[in-house]
Design a protein around this motif. Structure first.
Motif, PDB file in Angstrom:
ATOM      1  N   THR A 187     -23.866 -64.704  14.998  1.00 44.06           N
ATOM      2  CA  THR A 187     -23.065 -65.091  13.725  1.00 44.06           C
ATOM      3  C   THR A 187     -22.722 -66.991  15.036  1.00 44.06           C
ATOM      4  O   THR A 187     -22.717 -67.679  13.726  1.00 44.06           O
ATOM      5  CB  THR A 187     -21.564 -64.530  14.931  1.00 44.06           C
TER       6      THR A 187
ATOM      7  N   ASN B 196     -24.424 -58.631  18.678  1.00 42.59           N
ATOM      8  CA  ASN B 196     -24.626 -59.509  17.193  1.00 42.59           C
ATOM      9  C   ASN B 196     -24.087 -60.589  16.867  1.00 42.59           C
ATOM     10  O   ASN B 196     -24.267 -61.476  15.969  1.00 42.59           O
ATOM     11  CB  ASN B 196     -23.629 -58.528  16.178  1.00 42.59           C
ATOM     12  N   LEU B 197     -23.463 -61.022  18.171  1.00 46.94           N
ATOM     13  CA  LEU B 197     -22.574 -62.226  17.835  1.00 46.94           C
ATOM     14  C   LEU B 197     -23.479 -63.426  18.379  1.00 46.94           C
ATOM     15  O   LEU B 197     -23.392 -65.089  17.783  1.00 46.94           O
ATOM     16  CB  LEU B 197     -21.429 -62.560  18.833  1.00 46.94           C
TER      17      LEU B 197
ATOM     18  N   LEU C 105     -16.720 -63.105   8.966  1.00 47.51           N
ATOM     19  CA  LEU C 105     -17.784 -62.118  10.386  1.00 47.51           C
ATOM     20  C   LEU C 105     -17.072 -60.544   9.253  1.00 47.51           C
ATOM     21  O   LEU C 105     -15.790 -60.035   9.218  1.00 47.51           O
ATOM     22  CB  LEU C 105     -16.843 -62.319  11.618  1.00 47.51           C
TER      23      LEU C 105
ATOM     24  N   LEU D  21     -13.392 -68.028  17.549  1.00 50.14           N
ATOM     25  CA  LEU D  21     -14.767 -68.869  16.521  1.00 50.14           C
ATOM     26  C   LEU D  21     -14.435 -69.445  15.925  1.00 50.14           C
ATOM     27  O   LEU D  21     -15.282 -69.979  15.241  1.00 50.14           O
ATOM     28  CB  LEU D  21     -15.010 -67.385  16.025  1.00 50.14           C
TER      29      LEU D  21
ATOM     30  N   LEU E 149     -17.792 -68.821   7.275  1.00 45.21           N
ATOM     31  CA  LEU E 149     -17.859 -67.579   7.512  1.00 45.21           C
ATOM     32  C   LEU E 149     -17.235 -66.958   7.436  1.00 45.21           C
ATOM     33  O   LEU E 149     -16.332 -67.043   7.785  1.00 45.21           O
ATOM     34  CB  LEU E 149     -19.041 -67.958   9.169  1.00 45.21           C
TER      35      LEU E 149
ATOM     36  N   VAL F 135     -21.323 -57.293  10.942  1.00 41.13           N
ATOM     37  CA  VAL F 135     -21.842 -56.932  12.457  1.00 41.13           C
ATOM     38  C   VAL F 135     -21.679 -55.591  12.405  1.00 41.13           C
ATOM     39  O   VAL F 135     -20.410 -55.351  12.554  1.00 41.13           O
ATOM     40  CB  VAL F 135     -21.055 -57.938  13.729  1.00 41.13           C
TER      41      VAL F 135
ATOM     42  N   ASN G 192     -21.385 -62.490   7.542  1.00 42.77           N
ATOM     43  CA  ASN G 192     -22.085 -62.124   8.621  1.00 42.77           C
ATOM     44  C   ASN G 192     -21.623 -60.653   9.012  1.00 42.77           C
ATOM     45  O   ASN G 192     -20.806 -60.287   9.552  1.00 42.77           O
ATOM     46  CB  ASN G 192     -22.495 -63.092   9.846  1.00 42.77           C
TER      47      ASN G 192
ATOM     48  N   GLY H  94     -27.263 -60.870   8.950  1.00 37.49           N
ATOM     49  CA  GLY H  94     -26.843 -59.467  10.554  1.00 37.49           C
ATOM     50  C   GLY H  94     -27.773 -59.198  10.699  1.00 37.49           C
ATOM     51  O   GLY H  94     -29.037 -59.069  10.558  1.00 37.49           O
TER      52      GLY H  94
END
Lengths: 722, 88
Positions: free
Chosen positions: A101, A97-98, A113, A137, A111, A89, A87, A10
């Motif tokens: 990711t 932040n993405l 999120l 995603l 992953l 965020v 991850n 992160g």
């Protein structure tokens, strides 16, 4: 039972540490400045019968290998073995932040999120469409959390177990469409990688193809090492040239543009954010704290308060600890050993070796705790990042990066973590230079020496003395930096300053306490083990060959005698002083331990000190109360203009200070503290420098520091009437 | 168009160009790229604080000279062109 490894990734300030703590239940430092979690942290927990190891990766904004932290994070994700990535965020900063990711997803890793700080997002009126976000995603599971309050942690654990055991996917079908031309080149490279036995094993093919197109230097170098790698790199370069010809820009820019464009488009579909918000409280505070005219004065004021507090408020407590050690504890040890009919040499070992040694160190614990509390407040409140910003221009004058200020400030606490903290700087040049300067930052282990000599020689000018020593350290660092820029790093200016300013937060009692306790415990453990060990060894060296009367004839005395010759021009060429400095190589606080043994041990008398249980209790309990009152009184006195009746400025002095007054002339005492400030840092710092910059720089660092220390101490002694 | 370093505080600006590959990548990873609209909170000799969304990024004076911006008039909306790759 299977054991899985999960990486926690992160951005800095996304609340990664709080999620890590909540998952593993392990106490750990929660801080506020970017790039905080440099060292690798691991923890484990078991959920529904599945054992999971969590590795906390350094906080990074991307995985493009621009800083060592990004390389650490990226390499761990590739080489792992990593079964899944959590991850974290910041829900209030989704778009930014993405970027990370997406880069992790491109590695093809499962992953989860974690939308953290959803409470703050709600407060700001931010709405996120989880379902859509997940779909865009590639189907990653999404968990909402408030890490600081442990909200959503159980669900995170459930989801994690589902992903690990294959009951849920982790979005592994995700990929960004880079457009026809780019995709064609990617596919061609991907096919070559997939056909290569070694590369196929080690890297996800599509990911590596993209990285080679981007021309990421360290990966290109690694691929070259592999047989057949050279041809692959050449093919990637040819592809890059073709793309550059078509688009007029190199593929790394094209790829980053597409990636960013993808995120920007995605965010428009999933995020509802109220238009333009007004200035937040943080913005308004920054208007003053980070302003042109007030920024630097405020910084200086904060530093001044720090030292005032450390020096003034800690002395009453210091006096109390000293009284407890030299009084009740020593007496009890005598009584106990007497009752056990211990031989005189053992009594001497315990009282002169162990208690005197460890006691001298414990005396300074109050000062250190106050220093650590203050640093924790600065850090957790978010002020530290502002100070770096405000100081950037000044630092730049001396050829330093503004961020170098953070490791250097940390150096006031302890040089070892400070050297490691240089990793937050992106350029090798900035890291090395900062690392070489850190030992001149007067660490807290040196403070006890100043306090001791201050009490002995300049009791009324303690603050001034300590201030000047810290400033001397800073000036030497600045001078060194100017010299290094002149000769070592000619034509290489410091890199540009870019730093995220986290929102101001009210530091929590818990946060300050954990932080302070961590550092204090480290100190106590060191005092308890290394220093205890050294105290005992020293006692033996002082008393061997067996039956020596005068410590001067002991082994230790003989070695120190030789070392003292080199110190004669500085005014303290005695074997006692030289011996103390020698042991200071191990850790600077040991200087006092040794002094305690050499100077006080000489006068040791082997009889039970007078006293009663009632008096002991009084020393401990009433003494503490008195110290609290005195500290409070001094705290009020720090505020300019407010002066409570000073009373008779009672001279606090320990037994050692008294002895020292007879052993040093004032000019020599001053030269001695200057030498202690500047001469080689402890072994641990040296080890850190070697680890970060190599043996060559570590040796250079030692030679340079000792030369500077000798020269400056010489000047001080000569000028002040040697 | 002007360098961010010369931009007075209080203005809303659009980033037009970032000079230098490293700086560009660095800022991009923190959410600032060509087309980004931000609010100049502080702009003076020490550097610039640019607020983008809910993030405050401090940019040193040297770096701020490499970021070219266009000052937006109060009635201008977010002018960034739509990215067209997402199909929900």
């Amino acid at each position: 039972m299977n054991k899985y490894t999960v990486a926690l990734a992160g951005n800095p300030n996304a609340g990664k540490s709080s999620i890590f703590n909540a998952l593993t239940g392990q106490h750990q430092h929660v801080g506020n400045w970017p790039g905080k979690t440099v060292e690798k942290k691991e923890g484990t927990f078991t959920h529904r019968g599945v054992e999971i190891a969590v590795v906390d990766l350094p906080g990074t904004y991307s995985l493009s290998a621009f800083s060592p932290e990004e390389v650490i994070a990226r390499d761990f994700l590739i080489e792992g073995p990593v079964d899944a990535v959590i991850n974290v965020v910041d829900a209030t900063n989704l778009e930014r932040n993405l970027y990370l990711t997406v880069q992790i997803l491109e590695m093809g890793l499962p992953l989860i999120l974690v939308l953290n700080m959803v409470d703050m997002a709600e407060e700001k009126g931010i709405r996120i469409d989880d379902e859509r976000l997940s779909a865009l995603l590639g189907g990653v599971p999404i968990v909402r959390t408030v890490g600081s309050r442990r909200v959503g942690i159980d669900r995170l654990k459930d989801v994690l177990v589902q992903v690990l055991t294959g009951q849920a996917t982790g979005g592994s079908s995700f990929h960004i469409d880079y457009g026809r031309d780019l995709e064609r080149e990617i596919a061609a490279l991907q096919a070559r990688i997939a056909a290569h036995p070694q590369l196929r094993e080690r890297y996800p093919a599509r990911w590596l193809a993209i990285k080679l197109l981007e021309g990421e230097e360290d990966l290109v170098a690694r691929v070259r090492q592999v047989p057949g790698g050279e041809a692959l790199v050449a093919a990637a370069r040819a592809a890059a040239d073709r793309l550059t010809r078509v688009y007029g820009e190199p593929p790394d820019i094209l790829i980053a543009d597409r990636r960013y464009g993808f995120i920007h488009g995605l965010v428009r579909h999933v995020l509802h954010q109220p238009r333009r918000e007004g200035l937040t409280l943080s913005d308004r505070i920054d208007r003053i704290v980070a302003s042109r005219y007030l920024g630097i004065p405020i910084f200086l004021l904060v530093m001044y308060l720090l030292f005032e507090l450390v020096v003034n408020v800690s002395t009453p407590f210091l006096d109390w600890v000293d009284a407890v050690f030299t009084g009740p504890i020593t007496r009890w040890a005598y009584l106990l050993l007497h009752a056990l009919a211990a031989p005189p040499w053992l009594t001497s070992l315990v009282v002169d070796g162990v208690i005197a040694g460890v006691g001298s160190i414990m005396t300074f614990l109050p000062g250190l705790m106050i220093l650590y509390i203050f640093l924790a407040i600065l850090e957790d409140s978010g002020y530290m990042a502002r100070a770096a910003f405000v100081m950037d221009k000044v630092m730049r004058i001396f050829g330093l990066h503004g961020k170098a200020f953070i490791p250097m400030i940390l150096g006031f606490g302890c040089n070892v973590p400070a050297v490691y903290a240089t990793r937050t700087l992106e350029h090798a040049r900035d890291r090395l230079l900062t690392g070489l300067l850190i030992p001149f930052m007067s660490c807290s282990a040196r403070l006890p020496v100043y306090v001791l000599f201050g009490m002995a020689f300049f009791p009324h000018r303690m603050t001034l003395l300590i201030w000047s020593l810290y400033v001397t350290g800073i000036l030497v660092a600045v001078g060194t930096s100017v010299l290094a820029n002149r000769f070592l790093f000619r034509g290489m200016p410091p890199s540009l300053f870019v730093l995220e300013l986290p929102p101001y937060r009210m530091p929590t009692w818990y946060g300050i306490w954990t932080h302070t306790w961590e550092h204090t415990r480290e100190f106590v453990v060191r005092a308890g083990t290394v220093i205890l060990l050294i105290s005992v060894i020293l006692w033996f060296l002082l008393n061997l060959p067996w039956g020596v009367d005068n410590p001067r004839d002991s082994y230790f005395g003989q070695v120190s005698e030789v070392a003292a010759i080199g110190l004669r021009p500085l005014g303290f060429g005695t074997w006692q002083a030289a011996g103390s400095l020698l042991t200071g190589f191990i850790a600077k606080e040991v200087v006092i331990t040794t002094m305690g043994q050499i100077y006080l041990g000489e006068e040791a008398q082997l009889e039970v000190p007078a006293g009663s249980w009632r008096e002991d209790v009084e020393t401990i309990v009433v003494g503490f109360g008195r110290a609290v009152v005195e500290a409070a009184r001094r705290m009020v006195n720090i505020v300019p203009g407010v002066h409570l009746a000073d009373g008779a400025e009672d001279e606090m002095e320990t037994a050692l200070a008294h002895v020292l007054r007879g052993a040093f002339r004032p000019a020599a005492a001053l030269a001695f503290v200057v030498f202690v400030l500047l001469y080689v840092p402890c072994v641990a710092t040296l080890a850190a420098i070697r680890q970060e910059f190599g043996l060559r720089w570590a040796i250079l660092s030692v030679v340079y520091q000792n030369s500077v220390a000798w020269l400056l101490a010489f000047v001080v002694y000569r000028v002040l009437g040697g | 168009m002007m360098p961010l370093a010369l931009c007075p505080p209080g203005e809303r600006v659009e980033v037009v160009h970032i000079r230098g590959r490293r700086l560009r990548e660095r800022l991009r990873s923190m959410g600032i790229t060509e087309g980004t609209v931000g609010h100049v909170l502080q702009g003076h000799g020490l550097g610039v604080i640019l607020k983008v969304g809910n993030t405050r990024i401090a940019i040193g004076r040297g770096a701020a000279h490499k970021v070219l911006v266009r000052v937006l008039t109060p009635d201008e909306e977010n002018p960034r062109p739509l990215a067209s790759q997402v199909r929900p």
